[in-house]
Design a protein around this motif. Structure first.
Motif, PDB file in Angstrom:
ATOM      1  N   ARG A 125      16.801  14.763   1.838  1.00 44.26           N
ATOM      2  CA  ARG A 125      18.109  14.823   1.184  1.00 44.26           C
ATOM      3  C   ARG A 125      18.407  13.539   0.412  1.00 44.26           C
ATOM      4  NH1 ARG A 125      21.748  14.786  -1.420  1.00 44.26           N
ATOM      5  NH2 ARG A 125      23.808  15.693  -1.198  1.00 44.26           N
TER       6      ARG A 125
ATOM      7  N   SER B 275      16.264  13.436  -2.724  1.00 43.43           N
ATOM      8  CA  SER B 275      16.227  14.681  -3.480  1.00 43.43           C
ATOM      9  C   SER B 275      15.854  14.406  -4.935  1.00 43.43           C
ATOM     10  CB  SER B 275      17.599  15.370  -3.450  1.00 43.43           C
ATOM     11  OG  SER B 275      17.609  16.466  -4.340  1.00 43.43           O
TER      12      SER B 275
ATOM     13  N   GLY C 110      17.855  20.423  -5.766  1.00 42.80           N
ATOM     14  CA  GLY C 110      16.563  19.731  -5.775  1.00 42.80           C
ATOM     15  C   GLY C 110      15.401  20.694  -5.660  1.00 42.80           C
TER      16      GLY C 110
END
Length: 137
Positions: free
Chosen positions: A41, A44, A90
């Motif tokens: 995350r 991304s 992403g």
């Protein structure tokens, strides 16, 4: 093909481990990586995180507990996760997943250094979004 390096091994198996919050990816060269969702995350490949050019990266915080609620295939070269915080833009090519898996130690060190430089920590909430409206966020 969208950043796919022909020399990068291809995934043989991808498993989402929701409880331990890792994506396990086994590659054709025998490598087997357990990539934390948080690492995925904060790194991304989306414009929301990477910006639209050098120096426009957005430091991600508060992602330690992020989960993956869906994982979709993108052609034969990538996957697109939907994270529990709503982030879904992403696209993770096989070479990018291999990079994340093989460079985890250096990436965590870089992330921690960027947090320290910004005077924050990984559990701080993300600041409210500003007035940036390029349409890709």
């Amino acid at each position: 093909m969208a950043g796919l390096d022909k020399t990068t091994p291809t995934p043989q198996d991808i498993t989402v481990h929701s409880q331990s919050k890792v994506l396990q990816v086994s590659f054709s060269d025998g490598s087997d990586f357990r990539i934390p969702f948080e690492l995925m995350r904060v790194y991304s490949p989306s414009a929301e995180v990477q910006g639209h050019g050098p120096g426009q990266e957005v430091l991600q915080t508060g992602k330690r507990e992020v989960g993956i609620v869906a994982l979709e295939s993108v052609g034969n070269y990538a996957v697109q996760p939907t994270f529990s915080d709503g982030h879904e833009s992403g696209i993770y090519s096989w070479d990018y997943l291999y990079f994340l898996g093989s460079q985890q130690t250096a990436l965590w060190a870089d992330y921690n250094a960027r947090l320290e430089k910004a005077g924050t920590d990984r559990d701080a909430p993300m600041p409210e979004k500003g007035g940036h409206a390029c349409g890709s966020h």
